[in-house]
Design a protein around this motif. Structure first.
Motif, PDB file in Angstrom:
ATOM      1  N   GLN B 200       0.742  -1.211  -0.096  1.00  0.00           N
ATOM      2  CA  GLN B 200      -0.286   0.039  -0.139  1.00  0.00           C
ATOM      3  C   GLN B 200       0.957   1.306   0.069  1.00  0.00           C
ATOM      4  O   GLN B 200       0.561   2.079  -0.667  1.00  0.00           O
ATOM      5  N   ASN B 203       2.388   1.595  -3.478  1.00  0.00           N
ATOM      6  CA  ASN B 203       1.525   1.939  -4.510  1.00  0.00           C
ATOM      7  C   ASN B 203       1.194   3.398  -4.544  1.00  0.00           C
ATOM      8  O   ASN B 203       0.788   3.912  -5.503  1.00  0.00           O
ATOM      9  N   HIS B 209       1.330   3.289 -12.372  1.00  0.00           N
ATOM     10  CA  HIS B 209       0.347   2.068 -12.380  1.00  0.00           C
ATOM     11  C   HIS B 209      -0.954   2.863 -12.786  1.00  0.00           C
ATOM     12  O   HIS B 209      -1.867   2.113 -13.391  1.00  0.00           O
ATOM     13  N   ASP B 370      -6.588  -1.228  -6.540  1.00  0.00           N
ATOM     14  CA  ASP B 370      -5.176  -1.466  -6.021  1.00  0.00           C
ATOM     15  C   ASP B 370      -5.305  -2.475  -5.059  1.00  0.00           C
ATOM     16  O   ASP B 370      -4.311  -3.215  -4.965  1.00  0.00           O
TER      17      ASP B 370
END
Lengths: 157, 455
Positions: B200, B203, B209, B370
């Motif tokens: 997390q 990301n 992404h 995600d």
């Protein structure tokens, strides 16, 4: 005018089946233009102007939700959830202008990638007769676990 | 339990990291000790407990903590553990109370943690001193603009040193508001996932992404933008550094530095006028206008002003503060708190919330994708026999120093990932290097565990 209880129940069961089976377009067609699809977060009675919801969709955002779910790249629903829900304890009230408010409890088994989750809660529906058939103007879902950690609520609840 | 010494230098390279860092329970335990217990971690915001007696249950690592405002207005961090037999004395996630009373034998504590009384005190001999048995205070507590940080280590660098350049991003996140102008009372999106906590963290600062993983969101948005405004190919926004850069602020604090935000086009409601509603708000708004121009200042107040990781566990994105809680090596919990500013109108604050809901939370149009991919990564990492590395090399050769000395790269470059791992290594291998004398004199609360051994 007495409420036709059987018609209301049939609508609620039909709506539940469309959500169970991820039948997005048919489900979207149930809604009125002034739709509100609402799942409060944290508590059942929040003020959406000052607090966040898990879902607070007007008609436009509802359409966006469905467009996304149908895109094939909404990864949190690829693969899609397999679901079946029981809807029960239905109570019906007749409101102003012939609008009907219904209350029900539900329990949902939702399976995805090898993990089955149970969701339960109470739903408040507002139905309106449009050209002789019920439309859904409002659906508020009070999740038992709306204040807990939830991994995925991207299916139709 | 016998444990082998982990050679972190063999697992973290400048351009790649090893699967074990996400899957090994021993590494997870050492992370908790070195990163979450010794270092500064974000605990909560003063705005969550605006009144005397207001409390919230919090965590530092796995350690249960009560954040409570006492009668003098001080925000205390107290370990949630009765000093008698260890039961939690606070069992509601939030609320208001005059005291914490343990249900087990009735030991009762005041809001500043001191022991108010015990039933039948005469059975304790005169060596029993009530003042030695208050709830244990987190040894170091410090605030910046109402953001409350704690450390279970009695010694270490100051919060100011820890935050460094990231303070500026906290300033922007709150629109320059003072601590008591930030309203953290909008509820929280809470989600968990079956994967490592760092997925997390990485990301949230990954500029690469979005164009693929969030295609379903950006596609809808692009369609909407075409219908409403001039057509703009959203994919073009991810190339180069015309719309954003990745930036390493140092100390593990990294950011995606956007010039614009993407997700406002989803909001069909008329954009309300941003007008400060208080005199202090006017001062903040004028300053933001001076720095960014009126349009961008107003736009940012509706959308949020920054996209930053405060190492290790606080993420500021748009209007939200997001806290990452490690639970097990392969299980994490995340709480996302959108905030209001008391000097913005109700309409602007509501716009902030609706914009947040579109993307985030377990039913949002972006966040759940995600989470889905974190679990796919964790599953994939089990295939660690032949090619066990996760790559961080993107844009390595075009990293450069910005005028302010921070390291930057293009929007999709992994400058941010490398910055996080540099700090991670520094903290995890701290004992391997000679220690400089940076100890502060802090009195150890009685009974507190001395996590930090002096040399």
């Amino acid at each position: 005018m007495a409420v036709d209880r059987e018609k209301v129940e049939q609508f609620i069961y039909h709506e539940a089946r469309l959500t169970d089976e991820n039948r997005y377009d048919e489900w979207l067609a149930l809604w009125t233009d002034d739709a509100l699809y609402w799942v409060p977060c944290g508590r059942d009675d929040i003020d959406p102007k000052r607090e966040i919801s898990l879902i607070y969709d007007d008609r436009t955002r509802l359409e966006t939700r469905i467009t996304r779910l149908k895109s094939g790249v909404a990864h949190a629903q690829e693969p899609k959830s397999r679901m079946r829900r029981i809807v029960s304890n239905i109570e019906i009230e007749e409101g102003a202008n012939g609008e009907i408010t219904a209350f029900a409890n539900f329990m949902l088994a939702e399976l995805r990638r090898g993990v089955q989750d149970i969701f339960a809660g109470r739903t408040i529906y507002r139905l309106r007769l449009v050209d002789g058939a019920f439309k859904l103007a409002y659906k508020k879902v009070l999740l038992v676990n709306n204040d807990e950690y939830i991994d995925n609520l991207t299916f139709l609840i | 339990m016998a444990r082998t010494k982990i050679n972190y230098r063999a697992l973290v390279k400048s351009d790649r990291v090893h699967s074990r860092l996400y899957t090994d329970p021993q590494i997870f335990d050492e992370e908790l000790e070195r990163i979450f217990h010794r270092g500064w971690v974000f605990v909560g915001h003063r705005g969550e407990v605006p009144n005397p007696g207001d409390f919230r249950l919090k965590r530092i690592g796995l350690c249960p903590v009560i954040m409570v405002r006492d009668g003098a207005g001080k925000v205390n961090l107290l370990l949630n553990r009765c000093r008698h037999r260890g039961a939690t004395v606070c069992n509601d996630e939030r609320g208001n109370t005059r005291a914490f009373r343990c249900a087990y034998h009735g030991w009762t504590y005041k809001l500043d943690g001191s022991l108010a009384g015990v039933p039948y005190p005469e059975a304790y001999d005169e060596g029993f001193r009530r003042e030695e048995f208050g709830l244990t205070h987190v040894p170091r507590v410090a605030e910046y603009r109402g953001f409350v940080f704690g450390s279970l280590s009695p010694a270490g660098i100051t919060l100011e040193q820890h935050l460094g350049r990231a303070r500026e991003q906290i300033d922007l996140f709150v629109g320059l508001s003072d601590a008591d102008e930030v309203m953290v009372d909008c509820g929280a999106h809470k989600y968990d996932y079956r994967a490592n906590w760092k997925l997390q963290v990485e990301n949230a600062m990954d500029g690469y992404h979005a164009v693929t993983l969030h295609e379903s969101f950006l596609g809808v948005l692009a369609e909407r933008a075409r219908a409403q405004h001039a057509a703009d190919d959203y994919k073009g926004q991810f190339e180069g550094s015309r719309f954003a850069v990745t930036r390493d602020l140092g100390g593990g604090h990294v950011m995606l530095d956007y010039w614009n935000r993407l997700y406002d086009a989803l909001n069909d409601d008329p954009i309300p006028e941003v007008e400060p509603t208080t005199a202090r708000g006017r001062i903040h708004f004028d300053e933001l206008t001076r720095r960014f121009g009126h349009l961008r200042a107003a736009h940012n107040l509706m959308q949020g002003m920054t996209h930053t990781l405060i190492f290790p566990n606080l993420i500021l994105i748009g209007v939200q503060m997001r806290v990452v809680h490690p639970v097990r090596v392969d299980h994490s919990e995340v709480a996302v708190y959108p905030v209001r500013l008391d000097w913005l109108s109700d309409a602007v604050n509501a716009t902030r919330l609706r914009g947040h809901e579109a993307f985030f939370g377990p039913a949002g149009f972006g966040g759940p994708d995600d989470v889905e991919v974190f679990e796919r990564v964790q599953t994939g990492l089990a295939a660690d026999r032949l090619a066990p590395w996760l790559m961080l090399s993107r844009g390595m050769s075009r990293e450069r120093r910005d005028a302010d000395g921070t390291l930057i790269g293009e929007r999709t470059d992994e400058v941010t990932q490398r910055g996080i791992w540099r700090q991670w290594m520094k903290v995890m291998t701290h004992e391997d290097r000679p220690r400089r004398a940076t100890r502060q004199s802090v009195r150890l609360p009685i009974g507190a565990h001395p996590f930090h051994q002096s040399h």
